[in-house]
Each structure stands twice: as structure tokens, then as C-alpha cells.
Design a protein around this motif. Structure first.
Motif, short mmCIF file in Angstrom:
data_model
loop_
_atom_site.label_atom_id
_atom_site.label_comp_id
_atom_site.label_asym_id
_atom_site.label_seq_id
_atom_site.Cartn_x
_atom_site.Cartn_y
_atom_site.Cartn_z
N ILE A 159 0.86 -1.11 -0.08
CA ILE A 159 -0.17 -0.04 -0.01
C ILE A 159 0.78 1.16 0.06
O ILE A 159 0.47 2.16 -0.67
N LEU A 160 1.93 1.25 0.74
CA LEU A 160 2.62 2.34 0.84
C LEU A 160 3.59 2.64 -0.50
O LEU A 160 3.73 3.78 -1.03
N ALA A 161 3.90 1.65 -1.06
CA ALA A 161 4.72 1.64 -2.37
C ALA A 161 3.51 2.36 -3.36
O ALA A 161 3.98 3.16 -4.18
N SER A 166 2.12 7.19 -6.52
CA SER A 166 1.16 7.97 -7.33
C SER A 166 1.31 9.35 -6.98
O SER A 166 1.08 10.22 -7.66
N VAL A 167 1.88 9.73 -5.63
CA VAL A 167 2.11 10.88 -5.32
C VAL A 167 3.51 11.64 -5.62
O VAL A 167 3.63 12.70 -6.05
N PHE A 168 4.35 10.86 -5.52
CA PHE A 168 5.87 11.33 -5.51
C PHE A 168 6.66 10.78 -6.85
O PHE A 168 7.79 11.05 -6.94
N GLY A 169 6.01 10.02 -7.43
CA GLY A 169 6.73 9.20 -8.70
C GLY A 169 7.82 8.24 -8.19
O GLY A 169 8.10 7.99 -6.82
N TYR A 170 8.55 7.70 -9.17
CA TYR A 170 9.78 6.94 -8.99
C TYR A 170 10.77 7.63 -8.02
O TYR A 170 11.50 6.64 -7.58
#
Length: 428
Positions: A159-161, A166-170
Motif C-alpha cells: 500500500i505504501l509503495a 502515485s504522489v511522488f513518482g519513482y
């Protein structure tokens, strides 16, 4: 020695299990994000990306048993292998998601090399961590607690990944993965209880026959068959989920929330499955979860387009069953290892093959479901006549396989696993 160990405290369990979080943070990008990442940020086309992923997956399927046999022969502490995996994991993740600008052929070679490094490092860390947990205790009341904490931390990592990407990108995911890996690895190596290793006459032969040891156990052969059938049953819906949610239900924009409900339900259910395993045994509890999953999931076949609440309810209830799929099979395998007299020495050989079975389940699911759907006329992104076939493949085929797995588990010769061992002190 006449003791099998005392109850492990929650701090001890989390010191051990938290390492599952960064491992799951690595697994999710490998299976979901890496293909679109290279499709968008490199000159490789989908056929090339698919060929590399297939080659790497086939190689990984053979890497894990080889690693398990090598670790079982080595006789070293599992902490040594975990420590050795940390720099490899960091290097592999960085190489995979931060490739330099290169020509097409060089990018293809870089992609394959980075994947192989990640799979090897992940196999080394995962087998060592699972073996460590299996060796911590042979008490039936403790086995499921150990695996439930580890797999619960893994679900939080998934879930964290997903949220970080989605928010901070790779870039944000890479930084968070490095921090979590180093923190959880340091906690594991410094504070987790250490399983005692045996060096008796049962050591695996150094002549290269160690990889055969698990399959000499009749109970393991049965349990491995259950793992494969149940794994394919679970992997088919995972493979087809986005197609079913988008093309059949017309709810592709809700795919993320559906998955969150599913995984959160799995995490919340784990204490219940641990209690049921303590009361009835891991095999009976797991079999009950298979029946629950089949009873609930079959209703997905009758859903119509736009049935958001109905599908959310199915995700919730089948997620509860997923908690058993994650927590109980490794605990059952730990009991099998102890009953065979191999605890504290040969866990890695078993978990090497166990992870091979997981890899093959994923490969078989894609190899069965996708060609079958193509043959039946389903075309992704279309609303044509292939949608009934999609619904059947997504909902009915997994339920049939779940029932087959439950039947195999019921027939499996696992009764001896529930007698507590008397000559193994699990940890120091």
C-alpha cells in the motif's frame, strides 16, 4: 534440549517481521510498474519489454531453488545472507528505475541485467528472511503469529509503495525504499531473535543433492501441489483485475480504491486467522479460507456494469480470505520442516522451492488466462462479445481451482505436523 521455545513478544515479532515491508515495496514495482516505466521512458517497444520480463522471470524461477540449496549447504546464519542482500537490493532498484540514457540495444541489456540483479537479490533476501522466521519457533501457537506479522508488514509495504508512486513518482519511491530497507534491515540484524542453527549429521550433502531434500518428503510434495493450484487460483484474478474492472464493470477509475479495500481487509483479518490456526491448525483454517474465497468470489460472475458497491463487497470479503493465504501456508511449511527434523538447518532449501512455486503460479496464470481469453474472442479495451469469457475467466475459473486446492489440502498427509517437536530450541 527438551524445550521448543517460549512465546515471542510483539517487539521481537516486529523486529523480525518489519523487513517484509521494504521487500514488498520492491515486489510491487517489479510486477506492476516496471513495464509501463520502460514503455514510457525508453525506446523499447512492448514486445521487447515483454521478452525481457519473460526471460528474467524464467531465470528467476531457477535462481530461487539454487539459492536455497546453496544457503542450506553453507551452514551460515540467515543474518549473513540478509546483510549481503542489502547493498544488492539498493543497487538493483537504483539501476532498474534510474537507467542512464543509452541506445536501444544497450537499454535492452541494461534492463535485463538490472532485472536479474533485482531478482537474485530479492531471492537471497526473501529466502533468508522466510527461513529465519520458520526457524524461530516450532510451537504451533507461534508459527502463524510469525508469518502473520511478516506478511502484514508486507501488505503495508504494498500500500505504501502504491501511494508513494502515485504522489511522488519513482524518485520518491526510490528514496523511501532505500530508507525503509536500511532501517528495517538494521532492526532485523540488531534486535530480532536469532534462530539457532544445527550442525548435526543431518546436514545437506555438499555433493549437490541438497536441492532434492524437500521433495523426499511426501507431505511437502502434497503441500507444494496445493501451493501451485491455489497460487494459480489467486494469480488469475490478479492478472485480469484491470481488464475486469475497466472493460467489464466500466469502473477502471475505481481500481485503486478496490485494491486498497482488498489489501486492508487482508491485513485486518490476519489476527483472526492466527487465532483460528491456533484453535484448529493451519491446514484446517487455510482450507476454510479457500472455501470462503470460492463462495464469495463466484458472485463476481453475476455483476453488471457499474456495480461498484457489489464489487467492493466482494473485494472486502475475498480480502479477508487473502489474509489466510498470506499468513498460513508459510506457517504450515514451517511445521512441516520441523516435523521432518530439518528445523534450524534446511529451511532455505524448502523456501527456495516454495518461492519457485510462487513464481510458477504467476507464470501459469498468465499463460493460461490470457491465451484462453484471446481464443474466446476477448480484446482488451473493447466491449464486444468477449466480455462473458472475461467474466468467466476472472470469477469462475479461480473458484474451481480454489475448490480443487481445498480438496488437495484435505487429502494431504499433514496430521503429523501438529505434534510439537521435543528436541529443538528455536532461538537465542
Amino acid at each position: 534440549m527438551n524445550a521448543v521455545g517460549s512465546a515471542l513478544s510483539l517487539p521481537a515479532l516486529f523486529s523480525y517481521g518489519l523487513f517484509g515491508l521494504p521487500l514488498a515495496m520492491l515486489a510491487l514495482p517489479i510486477y506492476i510498474y516496471v513495464a509501463p516505466f520502460y514503455a514510457q521512458r525508453s525506446s523499447l517497444d512492448l514486445a521487447q519489454i515483454g521478452a525481457v520480463l519473460l526471460a528474467a522471470r524464467i531465470a528467476a524461477a531457477f535462481i530461487d531453488p539454487a539459492l536455497g540449496a546453496w544457503m542450506a549447504r553453507g551452514g551460515r546464519s540467515y543474518a549473513v545472507y540478509v546483510g549481503a542482500s542489502l547493498p544488492l537490493l539498493l543497487l538493483g532498484f537504483g539501476a532498474l528505475f534510474h537507467p542512464p540514457a543509452m541506445r536501444e540495444t544497450a537499454t535492452l541489456a541494461w534492463f535485463l541485467a538490472a532485472l536479474l540483479l533485482v531478482y537474485t537479490a530479492y531471492g537471497l533476501a526473501g529466502i533468508a528472511h522466510q527461513s529465519w522466521g520458520a526457524a524461530l519457533s516450532q510451537l504451533r501457537a507461534q508459527r502463524a503469529r510469525v508469518t502473520a506479522v511478516r506478511e502484514g508488514c508486507g501488505l503495508f509495504g504494498v500500500i505504501l509503495a502504491a501511494g508513494l508512486t502515485s504522489v511522488f513518482g519513482y524518485d520518491g519511491l526510490s528514496l523511501a525504499f532505500a530508507v525503509c530497507l536500511l532501517a528495517a534491515g538494521a532492526l532485523l540484524l540488531a534486535r530480532a531473535p536469532r534462530p539457532a542453527l544445527r550442525s548435526d549429521g543431518e546436514a545437506v550433502s555438499r555433493t549437490g543433492t541438497g536441492w532434492k531434500l524437500p521433495f523426499r518428503q511426501r507431505a511437502f510434495r502434497w503441500l507444494f501441489a496445493v501451493l501451485l493450484v491455489n497460487g494459480v487460483a489467486a494469480a488469475i484474478p490478479a492478472t485480469l483485475f484491470l481488464f475486469f474492472a475497466g472493460d467489464y464493470l466500466r469502473l477502471g477509475h475505481y481500481a485503486g480504491p478496490f485494491l486498497i479495500v482488498y489489501f486492508c481487509a487482508a491485513a485486518a483479518s490476519m489476527p483472526v486467522w492466527v487465532a483460528l490456526a491456533r484453535r484448529f491448525g493451519e491446514a484446517r483454517a487455510w482450507g476454510g479460507a479457500m472455501l470462503l474465497a470460492a463462495t464469495v468470489f463466484v458472485w463476481a460472475y453475476g455483476l453488471s456494469a457499474g456495480a461498484a458497491w457489489g464489487f467492493a463487497a466482494i473485494c472486502l470479503l475475498s480480502g479477508l480470505a487473502l489474509g489466510a493465504d498470506l499468513a498460513l501456508p508459510p506457517a504450515l511449511l514451517a511445521g512441516l520442516i520441523g516435523a521432518a527434523g530439518h528445523a534450524g538447518r534446511h529451511e532455505a532449501a524448502y523456501f527456495g522451492w516454495w518461492n519457485w512455486g510462487v513464481q510458477m503460479s504467476l507464470a501459469l496464470a498468465a499463460g493460461i488466462a490470457l491465451p484462453l481469453l484471446a481464443w474466446l474472442g476477448y480484446v482488451p479495451g473493447s466491449g464486444g462479445g468477449g466480455l462473458p469469457a472475461l467474466a468467466a475467466a476472472y470469477a469462475l475459473l479461480p473458484c474451481a481451482l480454489k475448490l480443487l486446492a481445498a480438496l488437495l489440502l484435505w487429502r494431504a498427509p499433514l496430521q503429523h505436523i501438529y505434534s510439537e517437536p521435543r528436541e529443538y530450541r528455536p532461538c537465542t
